[in-house]
Enzyme design. Structure first.
Site: not given
Ligand code: FAD
Length: 389
Positions: A244, A368, A370
């Site tokens: 990452l 990669e 948030t």
């Molecule tokens: P969540 O982890 O559920 O988070 C939701 C919200 O809560 C976010 O705002 C987050 O910042 C916040 N949050 C979570 N925990 C905390 C905390 N402790 N304190 C404060 N805020 C918090 N993943 C792969 O493995 N491989 C890929 O190739 C890949 N490609 C992608 C392509 C696209 C178009 C997209 C949209 C995503 C892709 N992803 C991929 C996934 C991406 O890495 C995840 O979406 C990202 O890590 C966030 O995870 P989540 O969507 O489950 O959100």
């Protein structure tokens, strides 16, 4: 007479002849092969001939370009960064395609797989003949991959993998999927041929962002792989996080490419569009927007160059990559949104690249790591206190 933002700040002088030559050749490829089609791909949510495109990217040496050996170009990190900027100046989906192939899938295999697996996959991936994806995120575990549910268990000399991965870029194109799974020995990585029985990729539809990019759900249902598919040494999240960090570094640069395109477009529009009998660029409010966008773009490129030079000196730390990713994506999306306002109603049309870039960056802001995760990484470094849990 207008001045380009790069010229205003003297940014081109920061780059070597070789870095400029790479930028030019990437720009020539995107102008010829992608630019004329990308708005249509975005609108349809489909790339025409993604395998052919990957081969063209491979022929230019862009896949795993900063890795050594196995058919990779072995460029500097800064040269790789410059390429990412030019790719994302065209579309974040294009840069994602290259980042996932080179910085996630190839890097994982290059860094952690057995020599036999490196020989098996890397030369074909560098040429764009074989496509890779990287499966870390799951439906219920994104920011918190330590609690992933995907599990690999031993069965004689083999491993059996069960689980689901979500939002996986290149997922339904891939020949090989790097899958991270829990084992009795902690999280481990596996290079899984996607033709293996029990492996399925379902393309995710209805995205409103990164539409010119393939995203998929991966389902692993009793997928049997030999022990040679397992990365022999690395255990725990150190494995995926090392990959990452590579991909995030590319985003630091890429985001400024998207920002540059939006800024160029808004600048051009501001001198051509007339209201109240004069170009809208003559109004102070428009000039303030352009000046602020140029400031943030310039600072973002300077930060990318700084981090690139640190990486080339072998001194770049993960928290510095977080700093760059957090700043540059946040500022790039802001630049795109401001550019959108300068274009008025035309700003929401795919006839112009601005709304496409703004929408794409919504994904880049989240994947990669948030914004919140990178903020917490910086907060932890600054205070010595972890606020993750
Ligand atoms: P969540 O982890 O559920 O988070 C939701 C919200 O809560 C976010 O705002 C987050 O910042 C916040 N949050 C979570 N925990 C905390 C905390 N402790 N304190 C404060 N805020 C918090 N993943 C792969 O493995 N491989 C890929 O190739 C890949 N490609 C992608 C392509 C696209 C178009 C997209 C949209 C995503 C892709 N992803 C991929 C996934 C991406 O890495 C995840 O979406 C990202 O890590 C966030 O995870 P989540 O969507 O489950 O959100």
């Amino acid at each position: 007479m207008t001045t380009h933002p790069d010229e205003l700040a003297g940014l081109t002088g920061l780059f070597s002849d070789q870095e400029r030559a790479i930028a030019d050749s990437v720009r020539a490829l995107t102008t010829r092969e992608v630019e004329p089609h990308v708005a249509d791909w975005f609108e349809r949510g489909e790339i025409d001939d993604p395998r052919g495109l990957m081969r063209k990217l491979g022929a230019l040496g862009l896949l795993g370009m900063h890795l050594d050996g196995y058919g990779c170009a072995g460029t500097t990190a800064t040269e790789y960064g410059v390429a990412c900027l030019e790719l994302e100046a065209c579309d974040s989906g294009l840069r994602s395609m290259v980042s996932v192939e080179g910085s996630l899938a190839m890097f994982a295999i290059w860094k952690w797989a057995s020599e036999e697996e490196k020989q098996r996959w890397l030369p074909g991936m560098a040429a764009g003949e074989l496509i890779g994806c990287f499966g870390l995120t799951e439906p219920d575990h994104g920011s918190d991959p330590a609690n992933m549910r995907t599990r690999a268990r031993r069965d004689g000399d083999d491993w059996i993998i069960d689980g689901r991965k979500m939002w996986i870029t290149n997922g339904s194109l891939a020949d090989v999927a790097v899958i991270w799974a829990q084992t009795d020995d902690g999280v481990r990585g596996f290079a899984v041929p996607t033709e293996t029985a029990g492996f399925r990729a379902n393309t995710i539809k209805h995205k409103m962002s990164l539409r010119a990019s393939v995203t998929a759900e991966l389902v692993l249902d009793g997928v049997r792989v030999p022990d040679s598919a397992a990365f022999p040494e690395v255990r725990g999240l150190r494995g995926p996080l090392s990959c990452l960090s590579e991909a995030r570094y590319g985003i630091v640069w890429g985001a400024m490419g998207a920002a540059r395109t939006a800024l160029e477009c808004a600048q051009r529009y501001s001198v051509e569009r007339e209201q109240f009998g004069r170009p809208i660029g003559g109004f102070q409010l428009t000039q303030q927007k352009l000046a602020d966008m140029t400031l943030e773009y310039t600072k973002g490129v300077l930060l990318a160059v700084h981090l690139g030079r640190l990486k080339d000196a072998g001194a770049l730390r993960p928290e510095q990559v977080s700093l760059g990713k957090l700043n540059n994506v946040r500022e790039a999306i802001d630049i795109c949104r401001t550019a959108r306002t300068i274009l008025g109603a035309n700003g929401i049309s795919l006839e112009y690249p601005v709304i496409r870039h703004a929408n794409n960056l919504e994904s880049v802001l989240t994947y990669e790591g948030t914004v919140e995760m990178h903020t917490l990484i910086l907060g932890q470094k600054l205070t010595g206190q972890s606020a993750f849990q």
